[in-house]
Structure formats: structure tokens, C-alpha cells
Scaffold this motif. Structure first.
Motif, PDB file in Angstrom:
ATOM      1  N   GLU A 222      24.474  38.150   0.578  1.00  0.00           N
ATOM      2  CA  GLU A 222      23.534  38.732  -0.372  1.00  0.00           C
ATOM      3  C   GLU A 222      22.417  39.511   0.308  1.00  0.00           C
ATOM      4  O   GLU A 222      21.934  40.515  -0.215  1.00  0.00           O
ATOM      5  CB  GLU A 222      22.939  37.638  -1.272  1.00  0.00           C
ATOM      6  N   GLY A 223      21.967  39.052   1.486  1.00  0.00           N
ATOM      7  CA  GLY A 223      20.898  39.755   2.178  1.00  0.00           C
ATOM      8  C   GLY A 223      21.239  41.199   2.459  1.00  0.00           C
ATOM      9  O   GLY A 223      20.364  42.073   2.506  1.00  0.00           O
ATOM     10  N   SER A 224      22.513  41.482   2.648  1.00  0.00           N
ATOM     11  CA  SER A 224      22.975  42.843   2.928  1.00  0.00           C
ATOM     12  C   SER A 224      23.388  43.587   1.666  1.00  0.00           C
ATOM     13  O   SER A 224      23.022  44.750   1.468  1.00  0.00           O
ATOM     14  CB  SER A 224      24.169  42.788   3.902  1.00  0.00           C
ATOM     15  N   ALA A 225      24.161  42.934   0.799  1.00  0.00           N
ATOM     16  CA  ALA A 225      24.798  43.628  -0.325  1.00  0.00           C
ATOM     17  C   ALA A 225      24.004  43.580  -1.622  1.00  0.00           C
ATOM     18  O   ALA A 225      24.176  44.445  -2.487  1.00  0.00           O
ATOM     19  CB  ALA A 225      26.191  43.042  -0.564  1.00  0.00           C
ATOM     20  N   LYS A 226      23.142  42.583  -1.790  1.00  0.00           N
ATOM     21  CA  LYS A 226      22.382  42.472  -3.037  1.00  0.00           C
ATOM     22  C   LYS A 226      21.051  43.204  -2.875  1.00  0.00           C
ATOM     23  O   LYS A 226      20.270  42.893  -1.991  1.00  0.00           O
ATOM     24  CB  LYS A 226      22.129  41.000  -3.372  1.00  0.00           C
ATOM     25  N   VAL A 227      20.814  44.193  -3.729  1.00  0.00           N
ATOM     26  CA  VAL A 227      19.604  45.006  -3.605  1.00  0.00           C
ATOM     27  C   VAL A 227      18.779  44.918  -4.885  1.00  0.00           C
ATOM     28  O   VAL A 227      19.299  44.603  -5.951  1.00  0.00           O
ATOM     29  CB  VAL A 227      19.956  46.484  -3.303  1.00  0.00           C
ATOM     30  N   PRO A 228      17.499  45.211  -4.795  1.00  0.00           N
ATOM     31  CA  PRO A 228      16.653  45.144  -5.991  1.00  0.00           C
ATOM     32  C   PRO A 228      16.934  46.295  -6.944  1.00  0.00           C
ATOM     33  O   PRO A 228      17.360  47.377  -6.531  1.00  0.00           O
ATOM     34  CB  PRO A 228      15.229  45.251  -5.416  1.00  0.00           C
ATOM     35  N   LEU A 229      16.715  46.049  -8.210  1.00  0.00           N
ATOM     36  CA  LEU A 229      16.739  47.105  -9.224  1.00  0.00           C
ATOM     37  C   LEU A 229      15.618  46.791 -10.210  1.00  0.00           C
ATOM     38  O   LEU A 229      15.704  45.844 -10.996  1.00  0.00           O
ATOM     39  CB  LEU A 229      18.086  47.167  -9.938  1.00  0.00           C
ATOM     40  N   ILE A 230      14.559  47.581 -10.136  1.00  0.00           N
ATOM     41  CA  ILE A 230      13.393  47.411 -11.004  1.00  0.00           C
ATOM     42  C   ILE A 230      13.222  48.691 -11.807  1.00  0.00           C
ATOM     43  O   ILE A 230      13.180  49.789 -11.239  1.00  0.00           O
ATOM     44  CB  ILE A 230      12.115  47.123 -10.192  1.00  0.00           C
ATOM     45  N   ILE A 231      13.160  48.570 -13.103  1.00  0.00           N
ATOM     46  CA  ILE A 231      13.020  49.741 -13.971  1.00  0.00           C
ATOM     47  C   ILE A 231      11.766  49.582 -14.824  1.00  0.00           C
ATOM     48  O   ILE A 231      11.628  48.598 -15.559  1.00  0.00           O
ATOM     49  CB  ILE A 231      14.256  49.929 -14.874  1.00  0.00           C
TER      50      ILE A 231
ATOM     51  N   SER B 291       9.255  47.131 -24.115  1.00  0.00           N
ATOM     52  CA  SER B 291       8.795  45.831 -23.638  1.00  0.00           C
ATOM     53  C   SER B 291       8.775  45.832 -22.118  1.00  0.00           C
ATOM     54  O   SER B 291       9.481  46.600 -21.452  1.00  0.00           O
ATOM     55  CB  SER B 291       9.713  44.718 -24.157  1.00  0.00           C
ATOM     56  N   ALA B 292       7.956  44.955 -21.541  1.00  0.00           N
ATOM     57  CA  ALA B 292       7.806  44.918 -20.086  1.00  0.00           C
ATOM     58  C   ALA B 292       7.853  43.483 -19.586  1.00  0.00           C
ATOM     59  O   ALA B 292       7.681  42.524 -20.346  1.00  0.00           O
ATOM     60  CB  ALA B 292       6.479  45.571 -19.691  1.00  0.00           C
ATOM     61  N   GLY B 293       8.111  43.324 -18.289  1.00  0.00           N
ATOM     62  CA  GLY B 293       8.062  42.016 -17.663  1.00  0.00           C
ATOM     63  C   GLY B 293       9.296  41.169 -17.840  1.00  0.00           C
ATOM     64  O   GLY B 293       9.295  39.980 -17.513  1.00  0.00           O
ATOM     65  N   GLU B 294      10.372  41.744 -18.351  1.00  0.00           N
ATOM     66  CA  GLU B 294      11.592  40.972 -18.572  1.00  0.00           C
ATOM     67  C   GLU B 294      12.456  40.931 -17.312  1.00  0.00           C
ATOM     68  O   GLU B 294      12.524  41.899 -16.554  1.00  0.00           O
ATOM     69  CB  GLU B 294      12.403  41.572 -19.719  1.00  0.00           C
ATOM     70  N   VAL B 295      13.109  39.817 -17.076  1.00  0.00           N
ATOM     71  CA  VAL B 295      14.053  39.663 -15.969  1.00  0.00           C
ATOM     72  C   VAL B 295      15.446  39.502 -16.563  1.00  0.00           C
ATOM     73  O   VAL B 295      15.692  38.580 -17.341  1.00  0.00           O
ATOM     74  CB  VAL B 295      13.710  38.438 -15.094  1.00  0.00           C
ATOM     75  N   ILE B 296      16.342  40.412 -16.216  1.00  0.00           N
ATOM     76  CA  ILE B 296      17.717  40.384 -16.718  1.00  0.00           C
ATOM     77  C   ILE B 296      18.635  39.993 -15.566  1.00  0.00           C
ATOM     78  O   ILE B 296      18.634  40.641 -14.522  1.00  0.00           O
ATOM     79  CB  ILE B 296      18.125  41.751 -17.294  1.00  0.00           C
ATOM     80  N   LYS B 297      19.409  38.949 -15.730  1.00  0.00           N
ATOM     81  CA  LYS B 297      20.204  38.414 -14.635  1.00  0.00           C
ATOM     82  C   LYS B 297      21.645  38.944 -14.595  1.00  0.00           C
ATOM     83  O   LYS B 297      22.431  38.524 -13.759  1.00  0.00           O
ATOM     84  CB  LYS B 297      20.216  36.887 -14.705  1.00  0.00           C
ATOM     85  N   SER B 298      21.977  39.851 -15.470  1.00  0.00           N
ATOM     86  CA  SER B 298      23.329  40.408 -15.481  1.00  0.00           C
ATOM     87  C   SER B 298      23.597  41.215 -14.217  1.00  0.00           C
ATOM     88  O   SER B 298      22.683  41.795 -13.618  1.00  0.00           O
ATOM     89  CB  SER B 298      23.513  41.306 -16.706  1.00  0.00           C
ATOM     90  N   ASN B 299      24.853  41.258 -13.806  1.00  0.00           N
ATOM     91  CA  ASN B 299      25.231  42.052 -12.636  1.00  0.00           C
ATOM     92  C   ASN B 299      25.119  43.544 -12.939  1.00  0.00           C
ATOM     93  O   ASN B 299      25.541  44.009 -13.999  1.00  0.00           O
ATOM     94  CB  ASN B 299      26.672  41.732 -12.222  1.00  0.00           C
ATOM     95  N   THR B 300      24.560  44.269 -12.000  1.00  0.00           N
ATOM     96  CA  THR B 300      24.472  45.722 -12.106  1.00  0.00           C
ATOM     97  C   THR B 300      24.790  46.320 -10.732  1.00  0.00           C
ATOM     98  O   THR B 300      24.832  45.611  -9.732  1.00  0.00           O
ATOM     99  CB  THR B 300      23.068  46.189 -12.545  1.00  0.00           C
TER     100      THR B 300
ATOM    101  N   PRO C 279      21.311  49.860 -23.131  1.00  0.00           N
ATOM    102  CA  PRO C 279      21.641  48.806 -24.101  1.00  0.00           C
ATOM    103  C   PRO C 279      21.318  47.408 -23.576  1.00  0.00           C
ATOM    104  O   PRO C 279      20.845  46.548 -24.334  1.00  0.00           O
ATOM    105  CB  PRO C 279      23.145  48.980 -24.313  1.00  0.00           C
ATOM    106  N   LEU C 280      21.572  47.182 -22.288  1.00  0.00           N
ATOM    107  CA  LEU C 280      21.269  45.881 -21.690  1.00  0.00           C
ATOM    108  C   LEU C 280      19.773  45.601 -21.758  1.00  0.00           C
ATOM    109  O   LEU C 280      19.343  44.484 -22.083  1.00  0.00           O
ATOM    110  CB  LEU C 280      21.756  45.854 -20.238  1.00  0.00           C
ATOM    111  N   MET C 281      18.955  46.618 -21.465  1.00  0.00           N
ATOM    112  CA  MET C 281      17.505  46.439 -21.530  1.00  0.00           C
ATOM    113  C   MET C 281      17.015  46.268 -22.959  1.00  0.00           C
ATOM    114  O   MET C 281      15.927  45.741 -23.190  1.00  0.00           O
ATOM    115  CB  MET C 281      16.810  47.626 -20.859  1.00  0.00           C
ATOM    116  N   GLU C 282      17.824  46.704 -23.903  1.00  0.00           N
ATOM    117  CA  GLU C 282      17.464  46.536 -25.317  1.00  0.00           C
ATOM    118  C   GLU C 282      18.017  45.242 -25.897  1.00  0.00           C
ATOM    119  O   GLU C 282      17.879  44.988 -27.092  1.00  0.00           O
ATOM    120  CB  GLU C 282      17.962  47.739 -26.117  1.00  0.00           C
ATOM    121  N   GLY C 283      18.662  44.423 -25.044  1.00  0.00           N
ATOM    122  CA  GLY C 283      19.098  43.101 -25.472  1.00  0.00           C
ATOM    123  C   GLY C 283      20.578  42.914 -25.667  1.00  0.00           C
ATOM    124  O   GLY C 283      21.034  41.813 -26.001  1.00  0.00           O
ATOM    125  N   ASP C 284      21.395  43.964 -25.482  1.00  0.00           N
ATOM    126  CA  ASP C 284      22.835  43.855 -25.685  1.00  0.00           C
ATOM    127  C   ASP C 284      23.505  43.326 -24.411  1.00  0.00           C
ATOM    128  O   ASP C 284      24.157  44.061 -23.677  1.00  0.00           O
ATOM    129  CB  ASP C 284      23.427  45.217 -26.060  1.00  0.00           C
TER     130      ASP C 284
END
Length: 334
Positions: A256-265, A272-281, A311-316
């Protein structure tokens, strides 16, 4: 190759770019900045592209680009120290980039990461004065925290008490698969000391904090210019750094240290703000997400592997793909 994948919105297996020296065929795989440019956006990329072939990838402007050679700034200057190796970055098997890790010797106004932010703020000021009301897409590509690990001293000094590398046991490495043993040797871990790797860790953390500071100042400038509320901001990167985990450094493996990267939008005001979505992207999702946010159709003819995250950020959550893939094309081991 992940940069080409990001621009095309497709896995590397589908664009046949497995190494940095590959050239993305933009006649077959349209880069998303071209769509924004053709759609009336003012587009600009500042900083590291690190791709071969066509450099603009559809952007209209590129006021500051790659440092000659590897796309990274040698520190000190290229050829000043034999431990830098041929690239000038210190990435040699005798642990050169560990030995050279430490506070930068480059003047503040000349540090490439600083120049990227200077140019970005200048571009935004010109946009505000001369192009107010026109949509824009500005991409900032900071080389750091990629090695060489040489942050400004003020940021490295924040971590002077950190000692995260200890109790190294080379005998235990023999149980690892051949590829992991190979990259451990390739990155110079087997020929480096605990002391030099701890210095490198402090320097790496300083590099991360330096970039965090620059991004914060750039966002402050957006706010000062009255552009922040109407602007979406996407923060990510092309790879991580093992930074000593599993006695590995840099990239090129599936930990994960190599392949998992941050994604902040950060979305425009009203979302809405401050939500953490755990789905794979994946980085392949940035192409359709940006088009969606900018009001463009994500056409089937683009043949994307990624999907819009709006759609994911909107709750789908149910409608979002649960699988992503990571590919490495460097070496093959039996």
C-alpha cells in the motif's frame, strides 16, 4: 505510465504504456485536457509531466516544465557529487540517495516546487484580471516528495526526533519473493545504514510537509482572488513511497505504501464537505470525474476504463465499481 493512464482514463494494458519512456498515442487515446481546451476552457499545466512524446497533452499553456533529464531537480547541481550517479538524483545501488538526503542547498527562489507555485499564482492573477468569468483548468505537478529527499531545512527540522527505521534484519529478507529482493537491492537498501535511512525518512517527511505548505499557500491565493468558492480542487499523485516499510523505499511494488495514493476532492461552494468515502477508486477515474464536474458529457467513444466519481460523492455507493487494478511492467521474475 500512471501519468499516461491518468490522461487517457484507461489502464496501462489498454494504452500499452508500461514504462516512462512509452509514448501515449493521442490519436487513439484522447487526453482529457484536449476535451476541456476544445470546450472553451483556459487550460494550463505547470511543472513535471515526465512523459515522452507530445508534452502538452491538450493544454494550451505550459509556462514551466520538466527539469532536464529525469524531470527532477538534482540537489546539489547535477555532477556536483559522484554519489548522485548518472541521473544526478543519487539513485545508484550504493545507496547514494540515502547518503545525499538532507536539507536542500538550492536557493529558495530556485527550488522547482516553489517556482511551480509562483507561476501558478501569477497565472491565476492574470486570469482574474484579463479572463474573469472564463472557465479554467490549471494543473500543478510538483516533483516532490519524489527523491532526491532534500526539503528546505525548516521542514526537515520539524522531524528531527523521528527515528522510524530500526532493528533491520537482512537475514529475514531472504523469505521475500525474488522481485521484492531485487528492488530492495536496486534502491540501495542492502548497502545503506540505519542512520542514513532515518535521515532519509526525516527528509522525506520534510518534503511532504513542504508540498503541503505550498498547496496551502496556492489555495490561499485562490481565496484572495475570489476564485475558491467556484473552483473544484483535486489532489492526488502517481505513486507513493515505501519510506522504510517492509525495509523498502521508493515505488514499484504492490504494497500500500507504494500503490495506494491519496485522492482528495474539494468541490465548489454548495456541496457537502468533510466526508470520507472508503470505496476503491483509481487515477483512471479522474478523467471522467473532471469532465462531469465541468459539465461535459462522458462519451462512450472515449472507451474509458474509469468512471465519474460525482455519483459516488453524491451518495450512490452501490452504483460504483468495487474493483481497481494496479500494473507494473518493469521486470519479470520466475
Amino acid at each position: 505510465p500512471s501519468r499516461s493512464s491518468l490522461f487517457a482514463g484507461k489502464y496501462v494494458k489498454n494504452i500499452l504504456c508500461y514504462e516512462n519512456d512509452c509514448i501515449l498515442d493521442t490519436s487513439r487515446h484522447i487526453p482529457f485536457p484536449s476535451i476541456l481546451t476544445d470546450g472553451g476552457y483556459r487550460t494550463c499545466v505547470i511543472g513535471k509531466q515526465h512523459i515522452n512524446g507530445q508534452q502538452y497533452m491538450g493544454f494550451r499553456q505550459r509556462p514551466y516544465g520538466d527539469i532536464y533529464g529525469q524531470g527532477h531537480q538534482p540537489d546539489p547541481y547535477r555532477g556536483a557529487d559522484e554519489r548522485q550517479g548518472k541521473s544526478g538524483l543519487g539513485d545508484v545501488r550504493d545507496g547514494g540517495y540515502f547518503a545525499l538526503a538532507g536539507p536542500t542547498e538550492i536557493p529558495e527562489f530556485q527550488i522547482s516546487e516553489n517556482v511551480i507555485s509562483y507561476e501558478a499564482v501569477k497565472w491565476l492573477q492574470i486570469h482574474k484580471e484579463l479572463h474573469q468569468g472564463e472557465p479554467f483548468f490549471l494543473m500543478l505537478n510538483y516533483p516532490k516528495p519524489h527523491w532526491p529527499y532534500n526539503p528546505p531545512a525548516e521542514f526537515m527540522n520539524l522531524y528531527e526526533d523521528i527515528k522510524g527505521i530500526e532493528d533491520i534484519d537482512p537475514a529475514s529478507w531472504e523469505k521475500d519473493v525474488a522481485y521484492i529482493r531485487h528492488i530492495r537491492e536496486q534502491w540501495g537498501v542492502t548497502s545503506s545504514t540505519e542512520e542514513s535511512m532515518n535521515r532519509a525518512l526525516r527528509a522525506y517527511l520534510g518534503c511532504v510537509t513542504h508540498i503541503d505548505d505550498l498547496i496551502g499557500k496556492t489555495i490561499d491565493s485562490l481565496e484572495h482572488l475570489g476564485l475558491l468558492d467556484s473552483t473544484a480542487i483535486v489532489y492526488s499523485t502517481d505513486h507513493g513511497d515505501m519510506a522504510g516499510e517492509h525495509n523498502l523505499w521508493q515505488k514499484g511494488c504492490f504494497y500500500e505504501g507504494s500503490a495506494k495514493v491519496p485522492l482528495i476532492i474539494k468541490l465548489p461552494k454548495g456541496y457537502s464537505a468533510g466526508e470520507v468515502i472508503k470505496s476503491n477508486t483509481g487515477l483512471i477515474d479522474i478523467f471522467p470525474t473532471l469532465l462531469d464536474l465541468c459539465g461535459f458529457d462522458v462519451k462512450e467513444e472515449y472507451q474509458l476504463d474509469g468512471e465519474s466519481l460525482v455519483p459516488l460523492m453524491e451518495g450512490d455507493v452501490a452504483g460504483h465499481s468495487k474493483e481497481v487494478y494496479s500494473e507494473i511492467g518493469w521486470l519479470t521474475f520466475a
